[in-house]
Design an enzyme around this catalytic site. Structure first.
Site, PDB file in Angstrom:
ATOM      1  N   LYS A   1     201.346 117.166  74.945  1.00 52.69           N
ATOM      2  CA  LYS A   1     200.636 116.488  76.160  1.00 52.69           C
ATOM      3  C   LYS A   1     201.190 117.001  77.507  1.00 52.69           C
ATOM      4  O   LYS A   1     202.433 117.409  77.590  1.00 52.69           O
ATOM      5  CB  LYS A   1     200.964 114.967  76.311  1.00 52.69           C
TER       6      LYS A   1
ATOM      7  N   LYS B   1     201.843 122.420  78.008  1.00 53.86           N
ATOM      8  CA  LYS B   1     201.220 122.677  79.384  1.00 53.86           C
ATOM      9  C   LYS B   1     200.223 123.938  79.343  1.00 53.86           C
ATOM     10  O   LYS B   1     200.303 124.988  78.236  1.00 53.86           O
ATOM     11  CB  LYS B   1     202.679 123.239  80.140  1.00 53.86           C
TER      12      LYS B   1
ATOM     13  N   THR C   1     201.935 109.519  89.979  1.00 53.22           N
ATOM     14  CA  THR C   1     203.228 110.763  90.078  1.00 53.22           C
ATOM     15  C   THR C   1     203.806 110.079  91.318  1.00 53.22           C
ATOM     16  O   THR C   1     205.019 110.052  91.535  1.00 53.22           O
ATOM     17  CB  THR C   1     202.501 111.929  90.546  1.00 53.22           C
TER      18      THR C   1
ATOM     19  N   ASN D   1     198.304 116.100  95.429  1.00 49.93           N
ATOM     20  CA  ASN D   1     198.398 114.968  95.113  1.00 49.93           C
ATOM     21  C   ASN D   1     199.681 114.108  95.302  1.00 49.93           C
ATOM     22  O   ASN D   1     199.587 112.867  95.544  1.00 49.93           O
ATOM     23  CB  ASN D   1     197.803 115.067  93.469  1.00 49.93           C
TER      24      ASN D   1
HETATM   25  N1  GLU Z   1     200.914 117.609  85.431  1.00 52.50           N
HETATM   26  C1  GLU Z   1     201.685 116.457  85.209  1.00 52.50           C
HETATM   27  C2  GLU Z   1     203.160 116.794  84.786  1.00 52.50           C
HETATM   28  O1  GLU Z   1     203.482 117.936  85.223  1.00 52.50           O
HETATM   29  C3  GLU Z   1     201.074 115.405  84.428  1.00 52.50           C
HETATM   30  C4  GLU Z   1     200.933 115.726  82.945  1.00 52.50           C
HETATM   31  C5  GLU Z   1     199.961 114.587  81.988  1.00 52.50           C
HETATM   32  O2  GLU Z   1     199.604 113.487  82.671  1.00 52.50           O
HETATM   33  O3  GLU Z   1     200.064 114.790  80.822  1.00 52.50           O
HETATM   34  O4  GLU Z   1     203.849 115.795  84.580  1.00 52.50           O
END
Ligand code: GLU
Length: 423
Positions: free
Chosen positions: A79, A115, A199, A230
């Site tokens: 994820k 990622k 976040t 964001n």
């Molecule tokens: N891109 C965000 C992070 O670095 C969210 C990742 C997600 O929601 O899977 O944590």
């Protein structure tokens, strides 16, 4: 390298992957795991590099390069977000996938880390060009992603609209609607209430907890936020609403400073979708100056390697909570920890995003949607528990919060790969 050894400036390691590997090695060895576990977990198990054509508005075709890294799936599907940025590299995406594993481990989410990234500058692309890019990237990586394999989400310069295009493309390919393929979607397409602010909400909870252990009150505390995307923009708003004084903010082009506190509401109204706002002002300072401002709380919410041995000694904040991924080098972390600065590392500080992404995926799987209050309550519970676990580990073992967070975050995965008989 040992915990207390501080390298001179010119020897500082700015490569995010090898920096991550060092700390993974140290965390695993402190937990008593042997070299095979490190050998397996030091790199993603799978990294796909893709090149794909996109038709531009002027009729020409441009070929883009992208990556998707999957760190380890011993816990569950991988994820993590997808970034669109000119500086994306394969090593960066690999490191970011490992950081996602650590985040999921700390919060106890049933995922490993993943990622993705595409080398591009969406600020220079039209809306339709971005759509074609998003769709082409999903087609290029479709073999290895999916609701039970690897679940993408937004990251730097991607948002819910980009997720909507990706969802649509994936659903067309699979011939059924698959809202659980991707998180951070618009609400109308199965997104979760509270995901857009999650976040920042998580960062705000960490700031509150860190202030508490440092004996600092938020009322009138001077806060500096680097980055107005964001995470940074909502965070500035939450701090402002909590009675703190947001004295500095920045974007990729410069920074704004006012010791009496900035008018965050008006800045929020005037920023664009990439968080750009400083271009509208004349009296700006540089990002470098912003980080060194006299303040109580500093929140790097932009990109990697912002606090390094070059500036760590000049940083005056008592608390640093990392909303960006990888803003502080390992060496700068050590120097600041020795100075008594409390650093809440990225893998804990910004984990609110993936936590609510997990809630979104759970809601999609169940087809049953929660209220915003339910999302917020569950986020609060997980964030507080994560903060406490990491903080207590740091205190008990006399470690900085980053190493403690890695120990907490990697433990379950190390256990899982052993239990599965992989090592
Ligand atoms: N891109 C965000 C992070 O670095 C969210 C990742 C997600 O929601 O899977 O944590």
């Amino acid at each position: 390298m040992s915990q207390n050894e501080i390298l001179p400036k010119d020897k500082e390691n700015l490569d995010v992957l090898s920096g991550t590997q060092e700390i993974i090695k140290e965390a695993l060895s402190k937990l008593g795991y042997g070299p095979e576990v490190y050998e397996l977990l030091k790199e993603p198990m799978r990294t796909l590099a893709v090149r794909f054509p996109v038709r531009m508005d002027d009729g020409t075709v441009k070929v883009f390069t992208g990556y998707r890294a999957q760190h380890n799936d011993s816990i569950g599907p991988t994820k993590g977000g997808i970034r669109f940025h000119p500086d994306v590299t394969e090593n960066e995406v690999k490191a970011l996938s490992i950081w996602m594993s650590i985040k999921c481990g700390i919060a106890n989410l049933p995922y490993g880390g993943g990622k993705g990234g595409v080398i591009c500058d969406p600020r220079e692309m039209s809306f339709r060009e971005q759509e074609r890019l998003a769709r082409a990237y999903v087609r290029a990586i479709s073999q290895i992603v999916g609701p039970t394999k690897d679940i993408p989400a937004p990251d730097v310069m991607t948002n819910s609209q980009v997720m909507a295009w990706m969802l649509d493309e994936y659903s067309h390919m699979r011939e059924f609607d698959s809202p659980n393929f991707i998180t951070g979607k618009p609400i109308a397409l199965g997104g979760s209430l509270g995901r857009d602010t999650s976040t920042a909400r998580g960062v705000a909870i960490c700031i509150r907890e860190a202030a508490h252990v440092k004996g600092l009150t938020l009322e009138n505390a001077r806060v500096v936020v680097q980055g107005f995307g964001n995470a940074g923009s909502y965070l500035a708003k939450f701090m402002h609403d909590a009675g703190a004084k947001v004295v500095g903010i920045s974007d990729a082009y410069g920074a704004l400073y006012d010791e009496r506190g900035l008018d965050i509401d008006s800045l929020l109204e005037r920023r664009d979708s990439f968080g750009t706002v400083t271009k509208l002002f004349k009296n700006t300072i540089s990002n470098k100056e912003l980080l060194e401002l006299d303040c109580d709380i500093l929140v790097p919410a932009a990109i990697e390697n912002q606090i390094t041995m070059e500036n760590a000694d000049n940083i005056k904040a008592k608390i640093i909570v990392e909303a960006a991924n990888g803003p502080t080098t390992m060496e700068a972390t050590k120097l600041l920890a020795e100075k008594g600065t409390l650093i809440v590392p990225d893998v804990l500080g910004n984990s609110g995003g993936v936590i609510v992404s997990y809630f979104e995926w759970v809601q999609n799987n169940q087809g049953y949607y929660w209220t915003e209050q339910e999302v917020e309550n569950r986020l609060e519970e997980l964030m507080v528990r994560s903060f406490e676990t990491v903080y207590k580990t740091a205190q008990a073992r006399k470690l900085d919060m980053r190493l403690a967070a890695y120990m907490v975050g990697i433990k379950r995965m190390a256990e899982a790969v052993e239990l599965r008989g992989w090592v």
